[in-house]
Design a protein around this motif. Structure first.
Motif, PDB file in Angstrom:
ATOM      1  N   PHE A  37     -50.362 101.422 -56.790  1.00  0.00           N
ATOM      2  CA  PHE A  37     -50.780 100.666 -56.353  1.00  0.00           C
ATOM      3  C   PHE A  37     -51.254  98.691 -56.899  1.00  0.00           C
ATOM      4  O   PHE A  37     -50.502  98.085 -56.508  1.00  0.00           O
ATOM      5  N   ILE A  38     -50.865  99.065 -58.203  1.00  0.00           N
ATOM      6  CA  ILE A  38     -51.131  97.980 -58.601  1.00  0.00           C
ATOM      7  C   ILE A  38     -49.863  97.831 -59.214  1.00  0.00           C
ATOM      8  O   ILE A  38     -49.849  96.459 -59.198  1.00  0.00           O
ATOM      9  N   GLY A  39     -49.165  98.931 -59.730  1.00  0.00           N
ATOM     10  CA  GLY A  39     -47.863  98.312 -59.995  1.00  0.00           C
ATOM     11  C   GLY A  39     -46.994  98.117 -58.777  1.00  0.00           C
ATOM     12  O   GLY A  39     -45.761  96.976 -59.322  1.00  0.00           O
ATOM     13  N   LEU A  40     -46.278  98.636 -58.287  1.00  0.00           N
ATOM     14  CA  LEU A  40     -45.596  98.560 -57.729  1.00  0.00           C
ATOM     15  C   LEU A  40     -45.181  97.039 -57.439  1.00  0.00           C
ATOM     16  O   LEU A  40     -44.132  96.490 -57.303  1.00  0.00           O
ATOM     17  N   PRO A  41     -46.674  96.969 -56.622  1.00  0.00           N
ATOM     18  CA  PRO A  41     -46.319  95.456 -56.058  1.00  0.00           C
ATOM     19  C   PRO A  41     -46.097  94.522 -56.749  1.00  0.00           C
ATOM     20  O   PRO A  41     -45.971  93.111 -57.075  1.00  0.00           O
ATOM     21  N   LEU A  42     -46.330  94.281 -58.293  1.00  0.00           N
ATOM     22  CA  LEU A  42     -45.735  93.246 -59.218  1.00  0.00           C
ATOM     23  C   LEU A  42     -44.636  93.392 -59.939  1.00  0.00           C
ATOM     24  O   LEU A  42     -44.371  92.373 -59.996  1.00  0.00           O
ATOM     25  N   PHE A  77     -41.937  93.553 -58.000  1.00  0.00           N
ATOM     26  CA  PHE A  77     -40.882  92.072 -57.541  1.00  0.00           C
ATOM     27  C   PHE A  77     -41.138  90.832 -58.239  1.00  0.00           C
ATOM     28  O   PHE A  77     -40.421  89.510 -57.830  1.00  0.00           O
ATOM     29  N   PRO A  78     -42.388  90.173 -57.910  1.00  0.00           N
ATOM     30  CA  PRO A  78     -42.972  88.934 -58.508  1.00  0.00           C
ATOM     31  C   PRO A  78     -42.180  88.678 -60.027  1.00  0.00           C
ATOM     32  O   PRO A  78     -41.658  87.880 -60.733  1.00  0.00           O
ATOM     33  N   VAL A  79     -42.988  89.780 -60.916  1.00  0.00           N
ATOM     34  CA  VAL A  79     -42.108  89.576 -61.869  1.00  0.00           C
ATOM     35  C   VAL A  79     -40.992  89.631 -61.977  1.00  0.00           C
ATOM     36  O   VAL A  79     -40.345  88.491 -62.687  1.00  0.00           O
ATOM     37  N   LEU A  80     -40.060  90.447 -61.959  1.00  0.00           N
ATOM     38  CA  LEU A  80     -38.596  89.966 -61.648  1.00  0.00           C
ATOM     39  C   LEU A  80     -38.593  88.361 -61.304  1.00  0.00           C
ATOM     40  O   LEU A  80     -37.285  88.183 -61.970  1.00  0.00           O
ATOM     41  N   LYS A  81     -38.706  88.689 -59.742  1.00  0.00           N
ATOM     42  CA  LYS A  81     -38.334  87.026 -59.568  1.00  0.00           C
ATOM     43  C   LYS A  81     -38.865  86.125 -60.390  1.00  0.00           C
ATOM     44  O   LYS A  81     -38.208  84.474 -60.794  1.00  0.00           O
ATOM     45  N   TYR A  82     -40.196  86.010 -61.431  1.00  0.00           N
ATOM     46  CA  TYR A  82     -40.902  85.379 -61.952  1.00  0.00           C
ATOM     47  C   TYR A  82     -39.375  85.250 -63.170  1.00  0.00           C
ATOM     48  O   TYR A  82     -39.373  84.038 -63.530  1.00  0.00           O
ATOM     49  N   LEU A  83     -39.365  85.801 -63.395  1.00  0.00           N
ATOM     50  CA  LEU A  83     -38.216  86.017 -65.111  1.00  0.00           C
ATOM     51  C   LEU A  83     -37.339  85.460 -64.672  1.00  0.00           C
ATOM     52  O   LEU A  83     -36.094  85.340 -65.465  1.00  0.00           O
ATOM     53  N   MET A  84     -36.453  85.993 -63.420  1.00  0.00           N
ATOM     54  CA  MET A  84     -34.998  85.536 -63.410  1.00  0.00           C
ATOM     55  C   MET A  84     -34.833  84.288 -62.065  1.00  0.00           C
ATOM     56  O   MET A  84     -33.885  83.193 -61.964  1.00  0.00           O
ATOM     57  N   LYS A  85     -35.744  83.586 -62.551  1.00  0.00           N
ATOM     58  CA  LYS A  85     -36.283  81.833 -61.751  1.00  0.00           C
ATOM     59  C   LYS A  85     -34.929  80.934 -61.880  1.00  0.00           C
ATOM     60  O   LYS A  85     -34.514  79.961 -62.006  1.00  0.00           O
ATOM     61  N   PRO A  86     -35.056  80.895 -63.474  1.00  0.00           N
ATOM     62  CA  PRO A  86     -33.867  79.825 -63.519  1.00  0.00           C
ATOM     63  C   PRO A  86     -32.283  80.394 -63.538  1.00  0.00           C
ATOM     64  O   PRO A  86     -30.962  79.459 -63.960  1.00  0.00           O
ATOM     65  N   MET A  87     -31.913  81.250 -63.406  1.00  0.00           N
ATOM     66  CA  MET A  87     -30.955  81.993 -63.667  1.00  0.00           C
ATOM     67  C   MET A  87     -29.888  82.110 -62.368  1.00  0.00           C
ATOM     68  O   MET A  87     -28.309  81.961 -63.478  1.00  0.00           O
TER      69      MET A  87
END
Lengths: 310, 370
Positions: free
Chosen positions: A128-133, A135-145
């Motif tokens: 519950f804690i990990g899964l929702p994180l 997608f946001p983390v992936l988008k965070y890292l992918m921002k400038p790509m």
């Protein structure tokens, strides 16, 4: 002195067996009972109070052998070894091998169903804690790509610089770049302009106008096949190095990349070396006064197909 | 050692402190366990490389942290801050050069260590896991070298990285995503520097510490493999203990490596090229020396073309990596004597010689280009 494992155990009347295990109280660090192996007749748990004396190899009990035999058999499942629990500091008080020292196994821990449920609950909470994180983390890292591309026309010079046909002439220009939070900077780039003879032009366009499209498929610009000026991107399609116009001993005047020795003719066609495709062309406009304008583009290096990346 | 009480009647301050901690932590037992590890067949100079690697990593961490006091990982300050360290900060030139040569020393020692383990057959059962973790550590060391190289942001740094990441782009399916992820966009820039910096100073060190710890733990579980000649009885008779004999050899090894790196740092200090520009100009991109052999493969005719380039730079090294990974699982022969393992010996010789040849030819080729 603590009873030693394997010491003989003697009752008031006779010898009955040997010390098989030692039971300790985890709070007081004292031996609370002995497990005596009764010479083949099972094991009995003897409370420490029944011990009269302890010597090096012998434990003398107060009770008689029949009293000891009458004790309930030892219930192994009520206890755990020191391999299974950690009692800090116990080793300093114990003088037997940890595997043979037992401590009582708490009642609360015994219910397997409750333990499994609790373990599963922990995993579910973790999910519950990990899964929702994720997608946001992936988008965070992918921002400038995958940033959108800039299709401005840049003035790079005048065709007066091009003195002869089918010869590479380097035009240096500055492109303004705004990267994330960095201050806007001008980077120096170069392109190779060739005034192509009709034969070379034919090699390049092969009878078709060259269309440049954006990601949506809309046409940004079309290089007409009769425009004699070609603007090649200054980056070698092999791995992106800046190439030069040089006189080759055998092949004559060519584009030569110093990194891995890719060689191209004036039409951009690969003559030698590891280049996977011909030189990349950019949209070009030449005004009446000879002003050359291009849309600065960069393409992915090392691939046979041409993919725009800048 | 502190196991024996001092000759005099009164314990020294040091002994009192030791006893204080020991009562609470079991320090005597701990130090005994760490130092009295038995080395069957005796201590050997051949075994020093593992400890040397740990030493080099320690020194890289120390010099690296010190460098971070002045280095700034932004495209507009990376070069200037690095030059500041070299020219203005007292002994900055030495610390940076030590860090630079230390990374090369690490690669050399990794190769020596892996070769020693391979030749002694110390990857075989029950040491398969140690080998696998070791390969992961090898990959981390290469990652360290690759990411650290970009940080000075001069032409050499920028272009070696650009070419290196483009090569990664060639991996099918995930290559484009991976390259964009590393670059932080379609082309290298500030985003790339930020990412490489974080990976170099946080992600990789954390991973290395974790895996090195695991590597040591697994090694202690299995025990040293020892020489490949001699019966178990002979080897047991010649057992040394880690302290003092093997530690002595390790310390001498560390001292020699320290001396070499320091000498290189002193006589060949780091000199930066011009600041990175998006156009390489007259500069010919080249990777760090330990990647040169792959770089040279890319120049061969047989690897021309898109697939050929992918083959030489990714597929073949990747296959070699997979082969090394699976080595302890398909080589089940318990024979550890290298002279009785002809395939292994020939394989190692061929690999080492070819890496050397390609590296040397890449260096010679430099003068060929104008």
């Amino acid at each position: 002195m603590q009873p030693q494992l394997k010491s003989k155990v003697r009752c008031a009347d006779r010898e009955v067996g040997e010390v098989a295990k030692v039971i300790m109280d985890p709070l007081s660090f004292e031996v609370s009972a002995l497990v005596v192996s009764m010479n083949g007749a099972g094991e009995r748990q003897v409370p420490i109070g029944a011990v009269q004396t302890v010597t090096d190899n012998l434990v003398q009990l107060r009770s008689s052998s029949s009293e000891v035999m009458a004790l309930p058999p030892f219930k192994r499942e009520d206890y755990v070894t020191l391999h299974e629990v950690e009692i800090p500091g116990l080793e300093r008080h114990v003088h037997v091998t940890p595997g043979e020292v037992l401590v009582p196994f708490p009642e609360l821990e015994r219910n397997v169903k409750r333990r499994t449920f609790f373990a599963n609950l922990t995993y579910v909470t973790g999910l519950f804690i990990g899964l929702p994180l994720v997608f946001p983390v992936l988008k965070y890292l992918m921002k400038p790509m995958y940033a959108p591309m800039d299709n401005r026309w840049l003035k790079i010079g005048n065709v007066a610089k091009v003195k002869a046909d089918d010869v590479g002439v380097q035009f240096q220009y500055k492109r303004s770049i705004k990267e994330a939070y960095m201050p806007e900077s001008l980077i120096e780039k170069n392109a190779w302009v060739v005034k192509a003879s009709p034969a070379v032009l034919e090699k390049v366009y092969q009878g078709k106008d060259m269309e440049f499209r954006d990601a949506a498929g809309k046409t940004i610009w079309t290089n007409k096949k009769d425009t004699p000026y070609l603007a090649f991107s200054g980056k070698c399609p092999h791995l992106g190095c800046a190439y030069k116009w040089r006189n080759h001993k055998i092949l004559g005047p060519v584009f030569l990349c110093p990194c891995h020795l890719s060689i191209y003719d004036a039409s951009g066609k690969v003559l030698d070396g590891p280049a996977p495709r011909p030189l990349d062309l950019m949209p070009i406009q030449v005004s009446a006064s000879g002003e050359v304008q291009i849309i600065d583009m960069e393409f992915k290096a090392g691939t046979k197909s041409q993919t725009r990346i800048v | 050692m502190r196991d024996t009480p001092s000759a005099g009647p009164q314990p020294t301050v040091a002994e009192k402190v030791f006893a204080f901690v020991d009562e609470r932590v079991g320090l005597k037992q701990l130090t005994a366990k760490m130092l009295n590890e038995s080395v069957p067949g005796g201590s050997r100079w051949a075994y020093v490389f593992g400890s040397i690697l740990l030493f080099i990593f320690g020194m890289q961490t120390v010099t690296g942290v010190l460098l971070m006091f002045y280095y700034v990982p932004t495209a507009d300050h990376a070069y200037a801050s690095t030059q500041y360290i070299i020219h203005d900060v007292d002994y900055g030139w030495f610390l940076l050069s030590y860090h630079f040569w230390g990374s090369s020393a690490m690669v050399v020692c990794v190769f020596a260590h892996m070769s020693q383990v391979f030749l002694w057959g110390a990857y075989k059962k029950p040491r398969e896991l140690i080998w696998v973790v070791g390969l992961a550590l090898f990959a981390l060391v290469m990652g360290f070298g690759f990411t650290g190289y970009l940080l000075p942001w001069d032409q050499r740094a920028f272009w070696a990285t650009t070419v290196g990441v483009e090569i990664m782009d060639k991996i099918p399916v995930i290559g484009d995503f991976l390259a964009r992820f590393l670059k932080g966009g379609p082309i290298p820039g500030q985003m790339t520097l930020s990412r490489f910096f974080v990976i170099h100073v946080m992600v990789l060190p954390a991973a290395l510490i974790g895996l090195a710890g695991l590597h040591l733990f697994l090694f202690r579980c299995a025990g040293p493999a020892g020489p490949f000649r001699g019966t178990p009885v002979e080897l047991k008779a010649k057992t040394d203990y880690f302290f003092p004999r093997q530690i002595w050899k390790d310390v001498v090894g560390m001292a020699m490596v320290f001396a070499c790196i320091s000498a290189l740092a002193f006589w060949e200090p780091v000199v930066l090229l011009d600041e990175a520009t998006p156009d390489p100009g007259d500069y010919h991109p080249e990777p760090e020396w330990y990647f040169l052999f792959i770089f040279q493969h890319l120049r061969l005719r047989m690897f021309s073309g898109e697939f050929g380039q992918f083959l030489a730079s990714m597929l073949l090294p990747g296959l070699l990596g997979v082969m090394l990974l699976l080595l302890p699982f398909f080589d089940r022969n318990p024979e550890r004597n290298i002279f009785k393992r002809p395939l292994a010996l020939i394989g190692w010789v061929v690999l080492t010689v070819s890496i050397l040849l390609f590296t040397v030819s890449a260096i010679i080729n430099r003068d060929f280009l104008d």
